[in-house]
Scaffold this motif. Sequence first.
Motif, PDB file in Angstrom:
ATOM      1  N   LEU A   1     -48.552   6.123 -18.207  1.00 44.97           N
ATOM      2  CA  LEU A   1     -48.302   6.636 -19.556  1.00 44.97           C
ATOM      3  C   LEU A   1     -48.260   8.158 -19.507  1.00 44.97           C
ATOM      4  N   ILE A   2     -47.191   8.746 -20.056  1.00 44.84           N
ATOM      5  CA  ILE A   2     -47.042  10.204 -20.097  1.00 44.84           C
ATOM      6  C   ILE A   2     -46.761  10.605 -21.538  1.00 44.84           C
ATOM      7  N   ALA A   3     -47.673  11.375 -22.126  1.00 53.03           N
ATOM      8  CA  ALA A   3     -47.507  11.869 -23.495  1.00 53.03           C
ATOM      9  C   ALA A   3     -47.024  13.315 -23.438  1.00 53.03           C
ATOM     10  N   LEU A   4     -46.022  13.634 -24.236  1.00 53.28           N
ATOM     11  CA  LEU A   4     -45.472  14.985 -24.284  1.00 53.28           C
ATOM     12  C   LEU A   4     -45.558  15.521 -25.706  1.00 53.28           C
ATOM     13  N   GLU A   5     -45.893  16.793 -25.808  1.00 52.91           N
ATOM     14  CA  GLU A   5     -45.955  17.467 -27.102  1.00 52.91           C
ATOM     15  C   GLU A   5     -45.078  18.711 -27.068  1.00 52.91           C
ATOM     16  N   GLU A   6     -44.686  19.142 -28.243  1.00 56.14           N
ATOM     17  CA  GLU A   6     -43.828  20.311 -28.447  1.00 56.14           C
ATOM     18  C   GLU A   6     -42.419  20.069 -27.890  1.00 56.14           C
ATOM     19  N   LEU A   7     -41.909  18.889 -28.145  1.00 57.15           N
ATOM     20  CA  LEU A   7     -40.549  18.553 -27.742  1.00 57.15           C
ATOM     21  C   LEU A   7     -39.549  19.212 -28.685  1.00 57.15           C
ATOM     22  N   THR A   8     -38.438  19.633 -28.138  1.00 52.08           N
ATOM     23  CA  THR A   8     -37.327  20.135 -28.944  1.00 52.08           C
ATOM     24  C   THR A   8     -36.111  19.265 -28.656  1.00 52.08           C
ATOM     25  N   ARG A   9     -35.172  19.263 -29.581  1.00 51.47           N
ATOM     26  CA  ARG A   9     -34.016  18.380 -29.439  1.00 51.47           C
ATOM     27  C   ARG A   9     -33.225  18.632 -28.154  1.00 51.47           C
ATOM     28  N   PRO A  10     -32.867  19.876 -27.813  1.00 50.89           N
ATOM     29  CA  PRO A  10     -32.095  20.057 -26.572  1.00 50.89           C
ATOM     30  C   PRO A  10     -32.860  19.577 -25.338  1.00 50.89           C
ATOM     31  N   ALA A  11     -34.185  19.868 -25.281  1.00 49.16           N
ATOM     32  CA  ALA A  11     -34.967  19.485 -24.106  1.00 49.16           C
ATOM     33  C   ALA A  11     -35.235  17.988 -24.073  1.00 49.16           C
ATOM     34  N   LEU A  12     -35.320  17.346 -25.240  1.00 50.09           N
ATOM     35  CA  LEU A  12     -35.622  15.921 -25.301  1.00 50.09           C
ATOM     36  C   LEU A  12     -34.628  15.118 -24.474  1.00 50.09           C
ATOM     37  N   ASP A  13     -33.351  15.440 -24.562  1.00 48.45           N
ATOM     38  CA  ASP A  13     -32.339  14.715 -23.800  1.00 48.45           C
ATOM     39  C   ASP A  13     -32.618  14.800 -22.298  1.00 48.45           C
ATOM     40  N   GLN A  14     -33.080  15.961 -21.851  1.00 48.89           N
ATOM     41  CA  GLN A  14     -33.353  16.134 -20.420  1.00 48.89           C
ATOM     42  C   GLN A  14     -34.582  15.345 -19.984  1.00 48.89           C
ATOM     43  N   TYR A  15     -35.610  15.301 -20.840  1.00 43.17           N
ATOM     44  CA  TYR A  15     -36.781  14.495 -20.515  1.00 43.17           C
ATOM     45  C   TYR A  15     -36.406  13.012 -20.462  1.00 43.17           C
TER      46      TYR A  15
ATOM     47  N   PRO B   1     -50.913  20.403 -17.502  1.00 40.60           N
ATOM     48  CA  PRO B   1     -51.018  18.968 -17.805  1.00 40.60           C
ATOM     49  C   PRO B   1     -52.424  18.478 -17.462  1.00 40.60           C
ATOM     50  N   VAL B   2     -52.951  17.545 -18.229  1.00 39.50           N
ATOM     51  CA  VAL B   2     -54.254  16.959 -17.929  1.00 39.50           C
ATOM     52  C   VAL B   2     -54.061  15.461 -17.710  1.00 39.50           C
ATOM     53  N   ALA B   3     -54.879  14.898 -16.805  1.00 40.19           N
ATOM     54  CA  ALA B   3     -54.705  13.508 -16.406  1.00 40.19           C
ATOM     55  C   ALA B   3     -56.067  12.821 -16.355  1.00 40.19           C
ATOM     56  N   ALA B   4     -56.039  11.499 -16.401  1.00 42.50           N
ATOM     57  CA  ALA B   4     -57.256  10.696 -16.280  1.00 42.50           C
ATOM     58  C   ALA B   4     -56.883   9.314 -15.764  1.00 42.50           C
TER      59      ALA B   4
ATOM     60  N   THR C   1     -51.220  13.799 -20.334  1.00 46.76           N
ATOM     61  CA  THR C   1     -50.708  14.417 -21.551  1.00 46.76           C
ATOM     62  C   THR C   1     -50.388  15.876 -21.254  1.00 46.76           C
ATOM     63  N   HIS C   2     -49.282  16.358 -21.847  1.00 48.63           N
ATOM     64  CA  HIS C   2     -48.829  17.709 -21.516  1.00 48.63           C
ATOM     65  C   HIS C   2     -48.066  18.306 -22.696  1.00 48.63           C
ATOM     66  N   ASN C   3     -48.519  19.475 -23.142  1.00 46.76           N
ATOM     67  CA  ASN C   3     -47.725  20.281 -24.069  1.00 46.76           C
ATOM     68  C   ASN C   3     -46.689  20.995 -23.211  1.00 46.76           C
ATOM     69  N   VAL C   4     -45.438  20.573 -23.334  1.00 49.35           N
ATOM     70  CA  VAL C   4     -44.405  21.053 -22.416  1.00 49.35           C
ATOM     71  C   VAL C   4     -43.845  22.412 -22.812  1.00 49.35           C
ATOM     72  N   ASP C   5     -44.216  22.925 -24.007  1.00 48.62           N
ATOM     73  CA  ASP C   5     -43.789  24.250 -24.468  1.00 48.62           C
ATOM     74  C   ASP C   5     -42.339  24.198 -24.958  1.00 48.62           C
ATOM     75  N   ASP C   6     -42.152  24.547 -26.216  1.00 49.24           N
ATOM     76  CA  ASP C   6     -40.796  24.483 -26.777  1.00 49.24           C
ATOM     77  C   ASP C   6     -39.856  25.504 -26.151  1.00 49.24           C
ATOM     78  N   ALA C   7     -40.401  26.475 -25.398  1.00 47.21           N
ATOM     79  CA  ALA C   7     -39.559  27.455 -24.708  1.00 47.21           C
ATOM     80  C   ALA C   7     -39.515  27.198 -23.203  1.00 47.21           C
ATOM     81  N   ASN C   8     -39.876  26.008 -22.781  1.00 46.24           N
ATOM     82  CA  ASN C   8     -39.902  25.667 -21.359  1.00 46.24           C
ATOM     83  C   ASN C   8     -38.510  25.845 -20.740  1.00 46.24           C
ATOM     84  N   PRO C   9     -38.370  26.691 -19.719  1.00 49.26           N
ATOM     85  CA  PRO C   9     -37.045  26.925 -19.139  1.00 49.26           C
ATOM     86  C   PRO C   9     -36.624  25.852 -18.135  1.00 49.26           C
TER      87      PRO C   9
END
Length: 355
Positions: A170-184, A348-351, A146-154
């Motif tokens: 399984l990869i959980a992402l938080e703080e997604l924004t519309r422009p970055a979502l397409d890239q993910y 990011p944190v993993a288990a 799981t990872h808060n990817v940061d809405d200002a992630n460059p």
Amino acid sequence: MGGASGAGGAGGAGRTPHPLADVLKVMNVPAVTPTAPPRRRSLPRTDRVPRVGRGRLIAALAVLVTLLMPLHGRIPDRGPHLGSLVETFLPWTAAAVAALLAAALLRRSRVALAAVLLPAVTWAAIHGGTFLDRGAGGPADLTVVTHNVDDANPDPVGTARALAASGAQLIALEELTRPALDQYERTLAGSHPYHAVVGTVGLWSTYPLRDTAGVPLVPWRSALRTTAETPGGPLTVYVAHLPSVRIGLGSGFTTGNRNEAAGRLAAELASAPAGRTLLLGDFNATTDDRVLADVTDRFRSAQEVAGAGFGFSWPARFPVARIDHILVQDLTPVSAWTLPATASDHLPVAASLRR
């Protein structure tokens, strides 16, 4: 005259008598031998504080820190929410113990040094086991991140590639924004063909996902609930991002929105069917924080069960708190760790888990 002179020369050769000596002798006045002036005795200083007294303040603070560690739940959490603030940084009471020890050494107070042993032993009893390798051992069936990817992630593309390289199913992402979502979506499509997104949270999976739904937390933010069809059977997965908290001189620790969202998330989890469940995300709270008590009563932290160290995840440059979590129900954590930093302000944190 000559004889007297000879006698004087014989008795005191080389010495010329002082004129007063003869006069005093005739007057029968005893000669006074000069003596050194009497030495002044130094009086004891009354402004010096005894060593016992000097250590009393340090000793009192040591007792206070000792009580704080096991009894933090009794600190009032109204107004500035001091209780929640203390619980967020509870492991850092070690810094208070170190400061007290330094003060006791500078004061050279035996009382203070003895008192500092109390919080030191208490901290070791509560947190010492954190540094042991608590992994369950044996094979793992599932790896999650799981990872808060940061809405200002460059660099969303670089972040997505780093997460995919972890080998997690399984990869959980938080703080997604519309422009970055397409890239993910484009970057993860090859390794994780299944994904679900609700608002600013999403889950990418190597397994099919079904029954995805949003879980309202506060008016502008929802959690995600879905079911992953793993080889070992269906697995319920929640991805949540609770509202942020702020620290201000006038307002204190502002936690109202986060606490409201945590309450709604706990209610959702309480009403969900029992069974294998994952709860992933950025909760903006540590598992010591009382706001998560209703969640941690049902779920276990993979880091606390199978990780080594505190696993601090925020801020990425110098982590001081673990606010990103992998919580499990009816699953066995095998190991837990943090991944290298990405372009986000969180790690990011993993288990790895066993079903």
